[in-house]
Design an enzyme around this catalytic site. Sequence first.
Site, PDB file in Angstrom:
ATOM      1  N   ARG A 167       4.189 -11.137  -9.639  1.00 45.54           N
ATOM      2  CA  ARG A 167       5.015 -10.128  -8.955  1.00 45.54           C
ATOM      3  C   ARG A 167       6.489 -10.305  -9.274  1.00 45.54           C
ATOM      4  O   ARG A 167       7.202  -9.326  -9.493  1.00 45.54           O
ATOM      5  CB  ARG A 167       4.759 -10.182  -7.439  1.00 45.54           C
ATOM      6  CG  ARG A 167       3.436  -9.551  -7.094  1.00 45.54           C
ATOM      7  CD  ARG A 167       3.053  -9.632  -5.634  1.00 45.54           C
ATOM      8  NE  ARG A 167       1.804  -8.884  -5.456  1.00 45.54           N
ATOM      9  CZ  ARG A 167       1.184  -8.699  -4.296  1.00 45.54           C
ATOM     10  NH1 ARG A 167       1.683  -9.211  -3.179  1.00 45.54           N
ATOM     11  NH2 ARG A 167       0.075  -7.987  -4.249  1.00 45.54           N
ATOM     12  N   TYR A 194       0.972  -1.958 -11.040  1.00 53.74           N
ATOM     13  CA  TYR A 194       0.151  -3.179 -11.190  1.00 53.74           C
ATOM     14  C   TYR A 194       0.710  -4.389 -10.440  1.00 53.74           C
ATOM     15  O   TYR A 194       1.835  -4.363  -9.995  1.00 53.74           O
ATOM     16  CB  TYR A 194      -0.221  -3.456 -12.641  1.00 53.74           C
ATOM     17  CG  TYR A 194       0.786  -3.767 -13.725  1.00 53.74           C
ATOM     18  CD1 TYR A 194       2.076  -4.200 -13.489  1.00 53.74           C
ATOM     19  CD2 TYR A 194       0.374  -3.633 -15.065  1.00 53.74           C
ATOM     20  CE1 TYR A 194       2.917  -4.503 -14.543  1.00 53.74           C
ATOM     21  CE2 TYR A 194       1.223  -3.935 -16.122  1.00 53.74           C
ATOM     22  CZ  TYR A 194       2.498  -4.369 -15.848  1.00 53.74           C
ATOM     23  OH  TYR A 194       3.322  -4.671 -16.887  1.00 53.74           O
ATOM     24  N   GLU A 195      -0.101  -5.382 -10.267  1.00 46.03           N
ATOM     25  CA  GLU A 195       0.207  -6.548  -9.402  1.00 46.03           C
ATOM     26  C   GLU A 195       0.497  -6.117  -7.964  1.00 46.03           C
ATOM     27  O   GLU A 195       1.317  -6.727  -7.284  1.00 46.03           O
ATOM     28  CB  GLU A 195       1.378  -7.364  -9.950  1.00 46.03           C
ATOM     29  CG  GLU A 195       1.208  -7.881 -11.352  1.00 46.03           C
ATOM     30  CD  GLU A 195      -0.103  -8.605 -11.608  1.00 46.03           C
ATOM     31  OE1 GLU A 195      -0.689  -9.122 -10.646  1.00 46.03           O
ATOM     32  OE2 GLU A 195      -0.538  -8.627 -12.763  1.00 46.03           O
ATOM     33  N   GLY A 196      -0.197  -5.112  -7.495  1.00 48.89           N
ATOM     34  CA  GLY A 196       0.045  -4.589  -6.154  1.00 48.89           C
ATOM     35  C   GLY A 196       1.037  -3.460  -6.229  1.00 48.89           C
ATOM     36  O   GLY A 196       2.191  -3.663  -6.610  1.00 48.89           O
ATOM     37  N   GLN A 240       3.439  -3.707  -1.757  1.00 43.03           N
ATOM     38  CA  GLN A 240       4.556  -4.648  -1.585  1.00 43.03           C
ATOM     39  C   GLN A 240       5.260  -4.385  -0.253  1.00 43.03           C
ATOM     40  O   GLN A 240       5.617  -5.315   0.468  1.00 43.03           O
ATOM     41  CB  GLN A 240       5.583  -4.482  -2.719  1.00 43.03           C
ATOM     42  CG  GLN A 240       5.041  -4.636  -4.127  1.00 43.03           C
ATOM     43  CD  GLN A 240       4.416  -5.987  -4.382  1.00 43.03           C
ATOM     44  OE1 GLN A 240       4.946  -7.012  -3.951  1.00 43.03           O
ATOM     45  NE2 GLN A 240       3.281  -6.005  -5.047  1.00 43.03           N
TER      46      GLN A 240
END
Lengths: 571, 571
Positions: free
Chosen positions: B294, B429-431, B436
Amino acid sequence: MPYHAPVEDFAFILKHIVDFDQLRETELFADSTEDVTQAILTEAGRVSDEVLAPLQRPGDLHPARLENGVVRTSPGYAGGWSAIADGGWIGITADPENGGMGLPVTLASAVNDMMSGACLSLQLAPLMSQGQIEALEHHASDAIKDLYLPKLIAGEWSGTMNLTEPQAGSDVGALSTKAEPKGDGTYAVSGQKIYISWGDHDVAENVCHLVLARLPGAPAGTKGISLFIVPKYLPDNAGNPGVANSLRVVSLEHKLGLHGSPTAVMEYDGATGWLIGAEQGGMAAMFTMMNNARLGVGIQGIGVAEAAFQHAWAYATDRKQGRSRRENASGTITDHADVRRMLSTMKAEVFAARGIALSCAMAIDLARATGDAEWKARAALLTPINKSFGTETGIAVSDMGLQVHGGMGFIEETGAAQFCRDVRVTAIYEGTNGIQAMDLVGRKMMDGGEAAFRLLDEVAACASEARAVLPDLGEAVWQACETQREATEWLVAQSDPDDRFAGAVPYQRAFARVLGGYVHLRAALADRGGAREKLARFYITRLLPEHEGLLAHAQAGAEDLYSLTDDDLAA
Amino acid sequence: MPYHAPVEDFAFILKHIVDFDQLRETELFADSTEDVTQAILTEAGRVSDEVLAPLQRPGDLHPARLENGVVRTSPGYAGGWSAIADGGWIGITADPENGGMGLPVTLASAVNDMMSGACLSLQLAPLMSQGQIEALEHHASDAIKDLYLPKLIAGEWSGTMNLTEPQAGSDVGALSTKAEPKGDGTYAVSGQKIYISWGDHDVAENVCHLVLARLPGAPAGTKGISLFIVPKYLPDNAGNPGVANSLRVVSLEHKLGLHGSPTAVMEYDGATGWLIGAEQGGMAAMFTMMNNARLGVGIQGIGVAEAAFQHAWAYATDRKQGRSRRENASGTITDHADVRRMLSTMKAEVFAARGIALSCAMAIDLARATGDAEWKARAALLTPINKSFGTETGIAVSDMGLQVHGGMGFIEETGAAQFCRDVRVTAIYEGTNGIQAMDLVGRKMMDGGEAAFRLLDEVAACASEARAVLPDLGEAVWQACETQREATEWLVAQSDPDDRFAGAVPYQRAFARVLGGYVHLRAALADRGGAREKLARFYITRLLPEHEGLLAHAQAGAEDLYSLTDDDLAA
């Protein structure tokens, strides 16, 4: 990718937001009865849903291409064009004498909105013809009108706009294309033009180019520019396409989006053209066509935003994920507050932008029907606001639609990304949104802000009255309106244009925000306790407050901007 | 497309914004002297400029492709990967015992920023390996560490993350991939995973997949998940790639951008894997890797924003157009107030985002070097803010860069559009950035807002002091900070999570705005009268005020959102 034309939304806006009845009371538009209106919206909606929407993906996947000097359009586009032409949709506002429907621009705007949402890259073709038709109606000789207008309106021929040149860009006055009188009433046009939307194609039998060029000895800058019509094939004595003119497509651009729309580099090599309007009167004629196109481009943004919203909504309500503690949870991602925030924002923004766009169209129609200078000034004021806000809405809503899809949004097959790619150019063409903002705070404020203040008075009066029934919403819109008024007062007091220009884009956006509040407030008043009041509350509580930060930016002046030197900014 | 690594910017931020000296005073990072830092930045900058930047366009034009089950990467990518590996850049923060450099995450972040700006699609490969290295360092057995870490750090092998499944999406707890013990200490992993960045390629000799899966009888949801390492080729006794594992690339995605990065659908069919960490301990191990990623993804956004700014700047300062009445006019479009506004905004945003990202990295390093829980909480708080603001900055700045190009921006050859297409996925991506924001207002506020208030105290103290020398800027940042504090107080007082979630994204963005003001204010204090003070004035006067509207939105609560029913919203 199903698309459903939002016919009910248009009917609601016509009735409750822009007061379409006003238009029906004029002599010019007395025929636009409720029945006619409903029939037009329904039929254009049907064509959009059934004929045009299925062309949206093929246009992206199979772009228009140049083969041996001839442009081949995407699969199905010829049929789509025919459906638009045969329905009379190209000439919806054109003079019935030449085959047009003679309907208001307001209705044409609703139709263009639906067709843009269904298939933007194809809809751009009739939009170009519409601009040309209007320019010819206003500025061409009778002979040219008689020859070209019936063909353009019927869609047998199509029209383009040729303004930009490689070295000139947004600075139209720097163009160098030449037109030399041939002594027979025609001109030999020579030069290169770029970004010519639908510059060539195989969906109609002739392509008519309106070309800005300079006569021998013409003064430099915009005042030395004249307008010419230069057809791909020279009309023969019977008015049919005859010999090929001396022009060619040099290449097609490889673009981020709008692949179905062939964007040509055109070369004119002594091509035969006919003067439209007066010598050196090119800018006036061009502005007729540009203003029409600017309204249309703002509406393109809104149409795409609508389609992107529908697309995201369909995905979200089908996508099961997570658990919700709420009653009436659907089990889909619409249960999640943030997904819901995005979808609500999308819907609220489309509605606001559409209300503004149709208000602009109404002002154009009323100015024409009544001759009233105030309506003319209103139309002039709203044109850049609509162009920029409509296109920004198209971009922002499409982007949010992609985000609603999560990882799927980044995959082209999903279709969400295409909206983003296609709509991006709308903030650029027909004058970038920065140029719209300069127009708004410059030319459109040469009246000392009179037109702006008159519109704000109207907003304030409505908001003030609304306080009695919707106190929080009325108050919020009233406050926003007054803040916009103060910023406008500041603006017109600035003598250095750069002080206006330095904050022009934020000012323009804030103005649209406030007008969006007005649109939603009127909707809430007309639908007390209903879905539209709830959406208005969402917009006014959550999105409208953005105007404050924008107006701080708008009033910052130019000093800090230019105190940052090129050396300071250099990468 | 030239790219010049902004080495000076990093040096300035390390010295004046994030106080990198603090780190040098710790035992762990005592070796990160000023000389070492400068050497690292300079050399990584050189590799970025000379080796990676030339791969940016080829990756877009010649996407990675699947041929007979094997992925072939874009031209030049193998050489680019080797340059990154040979320079030691993959293992920049890794344990020196395994060949890493043992340097702080803060320096790694600066390096990743530069490499992302030079060529995002290739840089994603080492970023994935870095996440895997960190997960193994924290959670793997010694045998696994000894086997895998030296190979991963040297870039002989690469790493991937396998989280997402088609039916699960962001809801990781819904995954269904199975892992069955084979009785010899290994597991048979079966299932399908999607969106696997660099899931296969030809730039390294082995690909090591970290796969989330469920053991037999494991509980439902996230607590029943375990983590496995599943290599493409099973290591033989000498630790070299041996027989092929039972896994395959089903397909590569056709994406909006990032064409040089192969995004795979992976199928595991009884593939041999080894457990990493405890049984059912998969989420903890995954979060190690996710938090690293992140931070890295936020920085990807900033790197692309920098590159897009440089690209637009180069175009604008070369593009002659129009006339200016100003002294020192260059005759290019940078003379125009609105173009200047866009370029200044781009530069100011990149600087703000970079300051926030490196503050986050510093907190991670200080937490590790000192064991201090406050630094740990600071890192946890800043991770979602950086991830979302860095990526939003990447998207917004790239979009503005396209707009600066006018019509040219829409033409792919120009290269401006590629930044927009490539960077778009970083908000997903990555949440997703929505996730977030939920993390920020949910998990990261489970301390009652303590970490947030502590950070705001720091901002307020600096702003308060700054009033003595820069009264207007100090006051504006102080006010913004207090407004953010009030919103935070409101937020932590909400007991229904949906009331927090309904405004989480605007809250998150406002927080970043305020922190950006802090970053710029500190820069102004360190460069009185210089370019950085002027840029700070631009940011604080024009961009910071956005926080007000955002915070109104943030505190609207969930009621209006859910009062809009699905029927109300339906298209």
